[in-house]
Motif scaffolding. Structure first.
Motif, PDB file in Angstrom:
ATOM      1  N   ASN A  58       0.837  -1.207   0.000  1.00 25.65           N
ATOM      2  CA  ASN A  58       0.000   0.000   0.000  1.00 25.65           C
ATOM      3  C   ASN A  58       0.869   1.252   0.000  1.00 25.65           C
ATOM      4  OD1 ASN A  58      -1.933   1.968   0.254  1.00 25.65           O
ATOM      5  ND2 ASN A  58      -2.532   1.417   2.347  1.00 25.65           N
ATOM      6  N   ASP A  59       1.142   1.755  -1.208  1.00 28.22           N
ATOM      7  CA  ASP A  59       1.988   2.949  -1.336  1.00 28.22           C
ATOM      8  C   ASP A  59       1.147   4.176  -1.669  1.00 28.22           C
ATOM      9  OD1 ASP A  59       4.328   4.405  -1.350  1.00 28.22           O
ATOM     10  OD2 ASP A  59       4.736   4.032  -3.471  1.00 28.22           O
ATOM     11  N   LYS A  60      -0.023   4.256  -1.073  1.00 23.21           N
ATOM     12  CA  LYS A  60      -0.911   5.387  -1.338  1.00 23.21           C
ATOM     13  C   LYS A  60      -1.205   6.127  -0.040  1.00 23.21           C
ATOM     14  CE  LYS A  60      -3.133   3.118  -5.273  1.00 23.21           C
ATOM     15  NZ  LYS A  60      -4.401   2.576  -5.827  1.00 23.21           N
ATOM     16  N   PRO A  61      -0.242   6.912   0.451  1.00 24.05           N
ATOM     17  CA  PRO A  61      -0.490   7.655   1.683  1.00 24.05           C
ATOM     18  C   PRO A  61      -1.613   8.671   1.487  1.00 24.05           C
ATOM     19  CG  PRO A  61       1.529   8.409   0.626  1.00 24.05           C
ATOM     20  CD  PRO A  61       1.084   7.193  -0.112  1.00 24.05           C
ATOM     21  N   VAL A  62      -2.260   9.022   2.570  1.00 25.88           N
ATOM     22  CA  VAL A  62      -3.375   9.970   2.511  1.00 25.88           C
ATOM     23  C   VAL A  62      -2.876  11.323   1.994  1.00 25.88           C
ATOM     24  CG1 VAL A  62      -5.116  11.179   3.858  1.00 25.88           C
ATOM     25  CG2 VAL A  62      -4.537   8.799   4.415  1.00 25.88           C
ATOM     26  N   LYS A  63      -3.568  11.851   0.992  1.00 27.67           N
ATOM     27  CA  LYS A  63      -3.172  13.141   0.409  1.00 27.67           C
ATOM     28  C   LYS A  63      -3.501  14.283   1.364  1.00 27.67           C
ATOM     29  CE  LYS A  63      -3.836  16.049  -3.684  1.00 27.67           C
ATOM     30  NZ  LYS A  63      -4.055  17.286  -2.920  1.00 27.67           N
ATOM     31  N   ARG A  64      -2.580  15.206   1.469  1.00 23.36           N
ATOM     32  CA  ARG A  64      -2.796  16.372   2.319  1.00 23.36           C
ATOM     33  C   ARG A  64      -3.065  17.606   1.460  1.00 23.36           C
ATOM     34  NH1 ARG A  64       1.282  16.264   7.545  1.00 23.36           N
ATOM     35  NH2 ARG A  64       0.298  14.480   8.552  1.00 23.36           N
ATOM     36  N   ASN A  65      -3.959  18.452   1.939  1.00 28.21           N
ATOM     37  CA  ASN A  65      -4.249  19.696   1.239  1.00 28.21           C
ATOM     38  C   ASN A  65      -3.131  20.694   1.533  1.00 28.21           C
ATOM     39  OD1 ASN A  65      -6.686  18.629   0.372  1.00 28.21           O
ATOM     40  ND2 ASN A  65      -7.854  19.512   2.060  1.00 28.21           N
ATOM     41  N   CYS A  66      -2.207  20.815   0.610  1.00 28.37           N
ATOM     42  CA  CYS A  66      -1.069  21.728   0.756  1.00 28.37           C
ATOM     43  C   CYS A  66      -0.599  22.096  -0.643  1.00 28.37           C
ATOM     44  CB  CYS A  66       0.056  21.061   1.551  1.00 28.37           C
ATOM     45  SG  CYS A  66       1.525  22.102   1.756  1.00 28.37           S
ATOM     46  N   LEU A  67      -0.285  23.370  -0.877  1.00 28.43           N
ATOM     47  CA  LEU A  67       0.070  23.822  -2.223  1.00 28.43           C
ATOM     48  C   LEU A  67       1.514  24.300  -2.329  1.00 28.43           C
ATOM     49  CD1 LEU A  67      -3.196  25.762  -3.177  1.00 28.43           C
ATOM     50  CD2 LEU A  67      -2.503  23.467  -3.881  1.00 28.43           C
ATOM     51  N   VAL A  68       2.377  23.921  -1.393  1.00 32.06           N
ATOM     52  CA  VAL A  68       3.774  24.366  -1.438  1.00 32.06           C
ATOM     53  C   VAL A  68       4.439  23.902  -2.735  1.00 32.06           C
ATOM     54  CG1 VAL A  68       6.055  24.057  -0.397  1.00 32.06           C
ATOM     55  CG2 VAL A  68       4.088  24.560   1.055  1.00 32.06           C
ATOM     56  N   ARG A  69       4.268  22.632  -3.062  1.00 31.62           N
ATOM     57  CA  ARG A  69       4.876  22.091  -4.294  1.00 31.62           C
ATOM     58  C   ARG A  69       4.352  22.837  -5.521  1.00 31.62           C
ATOM     59  NH1 ARG A  69       2.556  19.013  -7.962  1.00 31.62           N
ATOM     60  NH2 ARG A  69       3.804  17.711  -9.382  1.00 31.62           N
ATOM     61  N   ASP A  70       3.025  22.932  -5.649  1.00 29.76           N
ATOM     62  CA  ASP A  70       2.431  23.534  -6.845  1.00 29.76           C
ATOM     63  C   ASP A  70       2.817  25.004  -6.987  1.00 29.76           C
ATOM     64  OD1 ASP A  70       1.285  21.082  -7.191  1.00 29.76           O
ATOM     65  OD2 ASP A  70      -0.715  21.664  -6.541  1.00 29.76           O
ATOM     66  N   LYS A  71       2.838  25.710  -5.880  1.00 27.29           N
ATOM     67  CA  LYS A  71       3.173  27.140  -5.940  1.00 27.29           C
ATOM     68  C   LYS A  71       4.649  27.349  -6.275  1.00 27.29           C
ATOM     69  CE  LYS A  71      -0.562  28.897  -2.997  1.00 27.29           C
ATOM     70  NZ  LYS A  71      -0.994  30.098  -3.725  1.00 27.29           N
ATOM     71  N   LEU A  72       5.528  26.459  -5.776  1.00 28.76           N
ATOM     72  CA  LEU A  72       6.948  26.552  -6.132  1.00 28.76           C
ATOM     73  C   LEU A  72       7.144  26.271  -7.622  1.00 28.76           C
ATOM     74  CD1 LEU A  72       8.771  24.865  -3.107  1.00 28.76           C
ATOM     75  CD2 LEU A  72       9.111  27.198  -3.927  1.00 28.76           C
ATOM     76  N   ILE A  73       6.433  25.274  -8.134  1.00 30.93           N
ATOM     77  CA  ILE A  73       6.515  24.972  -9.565  1.00 30.93           C
ATOM     78  C   ILE A  73       6.008  26.159 -10.378  1.00 30.93           C
ATOM     79  CG2 ILE A  73       5.540  23.540 -11.405  1.00 30.93           C
ATOM     80  CD1 ILE A  73       5.595  21.178  -9.427  1.00 30.93           C
ATOM     81  N   GLY A  74       4.927  26.759  -9.923  1.00 29.13           N
ATOM     82  CA  GLY A  74       4.377  27.915 -10.623  1.00 29.13           C
ATOM     83  C   GLY A  74       5.354  29.076 -10.665  1.00 29.13           C
TER      84      GLY A  74
END
Length: 729
Positions: free
Chosen positions: A707-723
């Protein structure tokens, strides 16, 4: 139980608190009437102390187990009148700053007038030897609190509110307590740790609040956002919040929409559209923290960094000789990047040489004449970093110079850290609020090295920062994936990497008594439970030469409930390993001398934090107080603070993060299905230094590894850094 006639009245002195439940105030105490032999009182009381004088009404009853006792229906506090009674009352610890010695001096100075002087002319306490300005201030404040808190408790008891909660309310609001309760009782759920919306709502409705009140809906929205934060989310999704309000409060969507608009206008909520549709709802602090973390990380990632003014290859060779190590090519790359980049992430599993790299980085920086700060999220992780580097490492809170009273840090953008480099170990445990405060204190001249294992569980607090920063591609990352020769014989290390790759485990040969990893198959939960008790109580202590009570033996369970869950294991392990009978009962729990206990909330004044483990080193039954030894530092817990610690013979996987134990026992059953995740199993497995024992079923083991599907967390640090990186020139 045989009831006796009701309606009698007794007046006397509390001699000893035998039992106290802080949740509902249920108390059993030894009581000495003005005339007659000591008796046992039972009933609902505010926190009492030995030496207090009470007037109680009730009746006698015959308990088949405890014998004759007086059940209290109503009571009132009576200030003692005799000189001896006053001295005992003051010396009981009820009034902070006054112990038995000072109580004797005060009574010697004022005699039978002592209580009157404390109430009407407290300034005269300065006449007593040993009472300076600071002590006088403490005595006056504590005496006033003693009266105010009892008035509040009596008021709230009429509305069926526990004495424990009443005490918390007073500690938070003081003289404003009655005003807050009458104007906006929902404020309790926002300001007091452990008080949720439901508790505040019960109080509010009993005090006459309209169920369709906009304040009620607004309070529930903020409560939902806080609950999501507690689950690791930085923001909540608007659609889920509206649905929960309509369903749970039985109100219309228009009322919820109005409440959301009002909260936004009051700047108590931030709404932001999501790229995939819908709206993110933030508590303002978390929105600010996310935006600032992204901005500062992007700025650091794009900053040039002056190269070292020396021969780096020669310095590396010299560091290797001095430390007695040989760096691999990838380790050399990590050290070179730490010296040549403004910000660097080093990630890898156990046995891949993260500690070796940190030692080399520190050594070369110091040879260069540069200062290095070493930090970690917890005291346990900081201690490990100190031991492995030979340099002082501190918690991030201490590095930032936390100010408990103000609730902030001395180090910030106006007063930044003073060093040339900062290395943060166990970075996977750092949550968004802590990183926000840390980055604000990092000056432009400082290099930042973040070290951690991205495959471990994310932080307990909001965010999934290590993985988000790595996945953004905005920061230089060195990934360590080679297990070094000296670690290849460790089945703990080998199996940790196999777990990460979704592969089956390697088991030691049958009869091998020297292996550091064992799997004991048990499909039946009761048999697994019995195996755990035997393993912790005899097998591991015998193998490693440790006491069964040693903090170096730790049971880590994926769940709290069930036969092999944290709660039941704590009760049963305490009963079997620590059979003392002179403990202190606190509600359904009991603390005994030498018990392992864990702090469950951050307490900056005591300098102990959520997850810190200590050992009970002293119990004062008379004052209902416990002393806990946290690695050589005794910390006192007063009666009202005992809910801040819990037994820690068994802990959850999240609570074990950042710790390392000589031996770990991990139950893994199919009953834990909801928690059988790869990163959770991996984290628990890697807490063990010398011995890891997994007790459970092969099926549960298979589920956890696959089971390699950890619960997703609502956080936009990654997306905003990519942006931001896409918009960069």
């Amino acid at each position: 139980m045989t009831a006796m006639p009701v309606g009698e009245q007794l007046e006397g002195t509390v001699e000893e608190i035998v039992y106290y439940n802080p949740d509902d105030g249920y108390t059993v105490c030894k009581f000495v009437p003005e005339s007659g032999e000591p008796v046992t009182l039972v009933g609902i009381f505010p926190p009492l102390s030995a030496g207090e004088t009470l007037k109680v009404k009730g009746g006698w009853e015959l308990n088949p187990k405890f014998g004759r006792q007086f059940r209290v229906a109503t009571f009132s506090s009576v200030l003692p009148s005799s000189v001896k009674g006053i001295e005992r009352f003051l010396g009981s610890g009820l009034i902070k700053g006054v112990g038995p010695v000072l109580a004797r001096r005060i009574v010697k100075a004022f005699g039978a007038e002592t209580i009157e002087i404390l109430s009407e002319r407290p300034g005269r306490m300065a006449e007593v030897p040993g009472v300076g300005p600071a002590k006088l201030k403490e005595i006056k404040k504590s005496w006033a609190e003693h009266k105010d808190i009892r008035d509040l408790i009596i008021f709230l008891q009429e509305h069926e509110v526990s004495t424990n909660l009443a005490t918390k309310i007073y500690r938070r609001y003081g003289e404003r307590s009655f005003h807050v309760l009458r104007t906006n009782p929902y404020q309790l759920s926002l300001d007091i740790w452990g008080v949720g919306f439901k508790t505040a709502d019960q109080i509010a409705l009993k005090l006459g609040t309209d169920p369709a009140s906009p304040e009620r809906v607004k309070a529930y929205i903020l409560y939902l956002l806080e609950k999501d934060n507690e689950q690791g989310h930085v923001f909540s999704v608007k659609g889920g919040v509206v649905e929960a309000c309509v369903g749970d409060l039985a109100v219309g969507e228009d009322l919820v929409a109005g409440a959301l608009s009002a909260l936004e206008a009051e700047k108590r909520l931030v709404a932001e559209p999501l790229a995939e549709g819908g709206t993110a709802l933030y508590l303002p602090f978390f929105h600010t923290a996310q935006e600032e973390v992204v901005r500062i990380l992007d700025d650091l990632g794009g900053r040039p960094c002056p190269a070292p003014d020396f021969d780096l290859a020669a310095a590396l060779a010299e560091a290797e000789r001095g430390l007695g190590i040989a760096l691999s090519p990838k380790q050399r790359t990590a050290v070179e990047s730490a010296l040549g980049k403004k910000i660097l992430v080093i990630t890898g599993g156990p046995g891949t040489g993260k500690t070796t790299i940190v030692r080399a980085i520190v050594d070369i920086f110091e040879r260069w004449g540069k200062t290095v700060l070493l930090a970690a999220p917890t005291g346990r992780a900081a201690k490990r970093l100190t031991e492995t580097t030979g340099r002082e490492a501190r918690t991030i809170h201490r590095v930032l110079e936390v100010r408990p009273q103000a609730g902030d840090f001395r180090r910030n953008e106006r007063n930044p850290l003073k060093a040339d480099a900062l290395i943060v170990d166990e970075f996977s445990m750092v949550d968004l609020p802590l990183l926000y405060h840390l980055l604000k204190a990092v000056p432009a001249s400082m290099r930042l090295v973040l070290v951690g294992d991205q495959d471990q569980l994310p932080s307990v607090g909001p965010g999934c920062l290590l993985r988000d920063i790595i996945d953004s591609g905005r920061v230089e990352v060195v990934r360590l994936d080679e297990i070094f020769r000296q670690e290849r014989d460790s089945l703990i290390v080998v199996n940790a990497h196999r777990v990460n790759q979704g592969q089956s485990l390697v088991f030691p040969p049958r009869g091998d008594q020297e292996a550091d990893f064992y799997f004991i198959p048990q499909n039946d939960e009761a048999k697994a439970f019995a195996t755990i008790l035997k393993t912790v109580g005899w097998r591991i202590p015998h193998r490693l030469g440790l006491s069964p009570l040693s903090p170096q033996i730790q049971v880590i369970s994926p769940m709290y409930k069930g036969l092999v869950g944290v709660d039941n294991l704590n009760r049963e392990l305490q009963a079997r390993l620590n059979k003392r009978t002179d403990g202190l009962k606190v509600g359904t729990r009991e603390f005994r001398l030498h018990d392992k206990v864990m702090q469950v909330k951050n307490d900056y004044e005591k300098d102990v934090f959520n997850g810190d483990i200590g050992v009970v080193c002293h119990i004062d039954r008379g004052r209902y107080r416990v002393l806990v030894d946290f690695e050589g530092r005794p910390v006192p817990y007063e009666k009202e603070e005992l809910n801040d610690i819990v037994l820690a013979y068994a802990v959850s996987v999240h609570k074990s993060q950042g710790s390392e134990y000589q031996a770990v026992v991990l139950p893994l059953m199919t009953q834990h299905f909801i928690m059988l995740q790869r990163n959770l199993f991996y984290t628990a497995l890697t807490r063990a230094k010398k011995l890891s024992v997994v007790v459970g079923s092969f099926k549960a083991l298979y589920i956890a590894i696959k089971n390699d599907k950890p619960v997703k967390r609502n956080c936009l640090v990654r997306d905003k850094l990519i942006g931001l990186s896409r918009r960069s020139p």
